[in-house]
Design a protein around this motif. Structure first.
Motif, PDB file in Angstrom:
ATOM      1  N   ALA A 174       0.701  -1.123   0.023  1.00  0.00           N
ATOM      2  CA  ALA A 174       0.026  -0.022   0.265  1.00  0.00           C
ATOM      3  C   ALA A 174       0.828   1.433   0.028  1.00  0.00           C
ATOM      4  O   ALA A 174       0.500   2.448  -0.212  1.00  0.00           O
ATOM      5  N   ILE A 175       2.126   1.100   0.489  1.00  0.00           N
ATOM      6  CA  ILE A 175       3.043   2.128   0.443  1.00  0.00           C
ATOM      7  C   ILE A 175       3.838   2.274  -1.001  1.00  0.00           C
ATOM      8  O   ILE A 175       4.417   3.465  -1.206  1.00  0.00           O
ATOM      9  N   LYS A 176       3.956   1.233  -1.621  1.00  0.00           N
ATOM     10  CA  LYS A 176       4.840   1.621  -2.795  1.00  0.00           C
ATOM     11  C   LYS A 176       4.700   2.569  -3.764  1.00  0.00           C
ATOM     12  O   LYS A 176       5.492   3.052  -4.085  1.00  0.00           O
ATOM     13  N   PRO A 177       3.451   3.238  -4.068  1.00  0.00           N
ATOM     14  CA  PRO A 177       3.038   4.289  -4.800  1.00  0.00           C
ATOM     15  C   PRO A 177       3.966   5.349  -4.292  1.00  0.00           C
ATOM     16  O   PRO A 177       4.563   6.280  -5.039  1.00  0.00           O
ATOM     17  N   ALA A 178       3.955   5.490  -2.973  1.00  0.00           N
ATOM     18  CA  ALA A 178       4.846   6.890  -2.458  1.00  0.00           C
ATOM     19  C   ALA A 178       6.358   6.505  -2.682  1.00  0.00           C
ATOM     20  O   ALA A 178       6.785   7.656  -2.836  1.00  0.00           O
ATOM     21  N   VAL A 179       6.556   5.343  -2.512  1.00  0.00           N
ATOM     22  CA  VAL A 179       8.268   5.105  -2.758  1.00  0.00           C
ATOM     23  C   VAL A 179       8.440   5.403  -4.291  1.00  0.00           C
ATOM     24  O   VAL A 179       9.794   6.053  -4.422  1.00  0.00           O
ATOM     25  N   THR A 180       7.718   5.015  -5.192  1.00  0.00           N
ATOM     26  CA  THR A 180       7.987   5.040  -6.641  1.00  0.00           C
ATOM     27  C   THR A 180       8.184   6.680  -6.991  1.00  0.00           C
ATOM     28  O   THR A 180       8.906   7.135  -7.686  1.00  0.00           O
ATOM     29  N   GLU A 181       7.400   7.142  -6.130  1.00  0.00           N
ATOM     30  CA  GLU A 181       7.206   8.855  -6.462  1.00  0.00           C
ATOM     31  C   GLU A 181       8.745   9.597  -6.158  1.00  0.00           C
ATOM     32  O   GLU A 181       8.988  10.631  -6.801  1.00  0.00           O
ATOM     33  N   VAL A 182       9.155   9.004  -5.029  1.00  0.00           N
ATOM     34  CA  VAL A 182      10.324   9.572  -4.470  1.00  0.00           C
ATOM     35  C   VAL A 182      11.699   8.836  -5.020  1.00  0.00           C
ATOM     36  O   VAL A 182      12.819   9.627  -4.858  1.00  0.00           O
ATOM     37  N   LYS A 183      11.848   7.872  -5.776  1.00  0.00           N
ATOM     38  CA  LYS A 183      12.930   7.156  -6.275  1.00  0.00           C
ATOM     39  C   LYS A 183      13.547   8.204  -7.146  1.00  0.00           C
ATOM     40  O   LYS A 183      13.040   8.712  -8.030  1.00  0.00           O
ATOM     41  N   GLY A 184      14.961   8.500  -6.910  1.00  0.00           N
ATOM     42  CA  GLY A 184      15.816   9.211  -7.827  1.00  0.00           C
ATOM     43  C   GLY A 184      16.002  10.686  -7.131  1.00  0.00           C
ATOM     44  O   GLY A 184      16.808  11.324  -7.574  1.00  0.00           O
ATOM     45  N   GLN A 185      15.066  10.806  -6.043  1.00  0.00           N
ATOM     46  CA  GLN A 185      15.442  12.282  -5.539  1.00  0.00           C
ATOM     47  C   GLN A 185      16.659  12.405  -4.541  1.00  0.00           C
ATOM     48  O   GLN A 185      17.194  11.183  -4.097  1.00  0.00           O
ATOM     49  N   LEU A 186      17.138  13.525  -4.200  1.00  0.00           N
ATOM     50  CA  LEU A 186      18.356  13.480  -3.205  1.00  0.00           C
ATOM     51  C   LEU A 186      18.060  13.147  -1.871  1.00  0.00           C
ATOM     52  O   LEU A 186      16.658  13.281  -1.433  1.00  0.00           O
ATOM     53  N   GLY A 187      18.886  12.831  -1.356  1.00  0.00           N
ATOM     54  CA  GLY A 187      18.511  12.503   0.418  1.00  0.00           C
ATOM     55  C   GLY A 187      18.203  10.839   0.392  1.00  0.00           C
ATOM     56  O   GLY A 187      18.336  10.142  -0.356  1.00  0.00           O
ATOM     57  N   ASP A 188      17.971  10.492   1.639  1.00  0.00           N
ATOM     58  CA  ASP A 188      17.528   9.229   2.147  1.00  0.00           C
ATOM     59  C   ASP A 188      16.083   8.770   1.580  1.00  0.00           C
ATOM     60  O   ASP A 188      15.311   9.543   1.869  1.00  0.00           O
ATOM     61  N   LEU A 189      16.274   7.646   0.831  1.00  0.00           N
ATOM     62  CA  LEU A 189      15.062   7.129   0.438  1.00  0.00           C
ATOM     63  C   LEU A 189      13.781   7.159   1.314  1.00  0.00           C
ATOM     64  O   LEU A 189      12.936   7.307   1.318  1.00  0.00           O
ATOM     65  N   VAL A 190      14.160   6.293   2.225  1.00  0.00           N
ATOM     66  CA  VAL A 190      13.272   6.145   3.565  1.00  0.00           C
ATOM     67  C   VAL A 190      12.631   7.213   4.067  1.00  0.00           C
ATOM     68  O   VAL A 190      11.278   7.399   4.093  1.00  0.00           O
ATOM     69  N   GLU A 191      13.329   8.018   4.249  1.00  0.00           N
ATOM     70  CA  GLU A 191      12.884   9.402   4.994  1.00  0.00           C
ATOM     71  C   GLU A 191      12.140  10.363   3.754  1.00  0.00           C
ATOM     72  O   GLU A 191      10.861  10.870   4.290  1.00  0.00           O
ATOM     73  N   ASN A 192      12.505  10.379   2.436  1.00  0.00           N
ATOM     74  CA  ASN A 192      11.737  10.820   1.426  1.00  0.00           C
ATOM     75  C   ASN A 192      10.338  10.134   1.368  1.00  0.00           C
ATOM     76  O   ASN A 192       9.362  10.757   1.069  1.00  0.00           O
ATOM     77  N   ALA A 193      10.344   9.016   1.558  1.00  0.00           N
ATOM     78  CA  ALA A 193       9.103   7.942   1.581  1.00  0.00           C
ATOM     79  C   ALA A 193       8.182   8.169   2.577  1.00  0.00           C
ATOM     80  O   ALA A 193       7.003   8.096   2.180  1.00  0.00           O
ATOM     81  N   VAL A 194       8.740   8.498   3.635  1.00  0.00           N
ATOM     82  CA  VAL A 194       7.722   8.563   4.921  1.00  0.00           C
ATOM     83  C   VAL A 194       6.939   9.882   4.471  1.00  0.00           C
ATOM     84  O   VAL A 194       5.581   9.644   4.633  1.00  0.00           O
ATOM     85  N   VAL A 195       7.446  10.856   3.843  1.00  0.00           N
ATOM     86  CA  VAL A 195       6.732  12.278   3.708  1.00  0.00           C
ATOM     87  C   VAL A 195       6.053  12.020   2.458  1.00  0.00           C
ATOM     88  O   VAL A 195       4.698  12.554   2.648  1.00  0.00           O
ATOM     89  N   ALA A 196       6.544  11.221   1.646  1.00  0.00           N
ATOM     90  CA  ALA A 196       5.610  11.151   0.310  1.00  0.00           C
ATOM     91  C   ALA A 196       4.448  10.339   0.765  1.00  0.00           C
ATOM     92  O   ALA A 196       3.437  10.509   0.122  1.00  0.00           O
TER      93      ALA A 196
END
Length: 238
Positions: A174-196
């Protein structure tokens, strides 16, 4: 008297009971006086008069928490009796089930103040949505906050995308769409995905016709926040 969803508003009801309680106390037994006390105590409480005020009340409580100046409101025997048969929470939270994110503590609130819906990854399932709609439409709660948190295990599982036993993988999916949205962004992927993920779940809530209608009428605000495990601070992210 103001009404919420067809019912007399809590503040007006308590004022009404408080006025009658003076006469009752003078003429009745001690047991009647005991029942009048919760109404009189609650009548002096300040209630948010708008969705924005409800959000500010939450953030003020969080500020007290991080400053180690909690007031521990609504945690008395009087409060217990006041809300024993009726509830009017001023805020609803869709938060992660993580044991380090206890809503009443981090927002310095008490019994009957918050309507809590907790699920790993603070995801919007049908059951969670139904609970949130119930709080907003039937209880008249003016605020819904989706609350994610730093180093969320559910988000980490979605980022790692590995097979998981039992039904554990359901919340990661259920969270994967948010992860996909921030892949490739600068910074920590997990932390970016938390906000996304918080923003993604807020977007899903806004697809509810019932909730959207309340938002358009000015009766409801839907916000998203991130809780910092290290400092205890809640930051609004949407």
């Amino acid at each position: 008297m103001s009404r919420i969803n067809g019912f007399i508003g809590r503040r007006d009801f308590l004022k009404f009971v408080g006025i009658g309680g003076v006469t009752l106390t003078a003429a009745a037994t001690g047991s009647v006086f005991w029942y009048a006390q919760p109404a009189e105590a609650a009548a002096s409480d300040t209630e948010p008069d708008s969705p924005d005020a409800a959000l500010q009340k939450l953030l003020n409580g969080n500020k007290r928490f991080i400053q180690h100046k909690p007031e521990y409101p609504h945690q008395s025997q009087i409060r217990l009796q006041e809300v024993a048969t009726v509830q009017h929470p001023f805020a609803t939270l869709l938060s992660c089930a993580d044991s380090r994110v206890p809503a009443e503590i981090i927002f310095d609130q008490g019994i009957g103040d918050l309507f809590d819906v907790r699920i790993a990854g603070n995801i919007v399932t049908d059951e969670a949505l139904g609970s949130l709609e119930y709080a907003a439409a039937l209880l008249g709660t003016p605020l819904i906050m989706v609350l994610g948190h730093e180093r969320c295990g559910a988000v980490t599982a979605a980022v790692q995308d590995k097979p998981l036993p039992g039904k554990i993988g359901s919340f990661a999916k259920a969270i994967k769409p948010a992860v996909t949205e921030v892949k490739g962004q600068l910074g920590d992927l997990v932390e970016n995905a938390v906000v996304a993920n918080v923003r993604y779940q807020v977007t899903k809530l806004k697809q509810s016709e019932l909730l959207t209608g309340l938002v358009e009428e000015g009766k409801l605000k839907i916000a998203g926040g991130r809780y910092d495990l290290d400092t205890g601070e809640v930051t609004i992210v949407t």
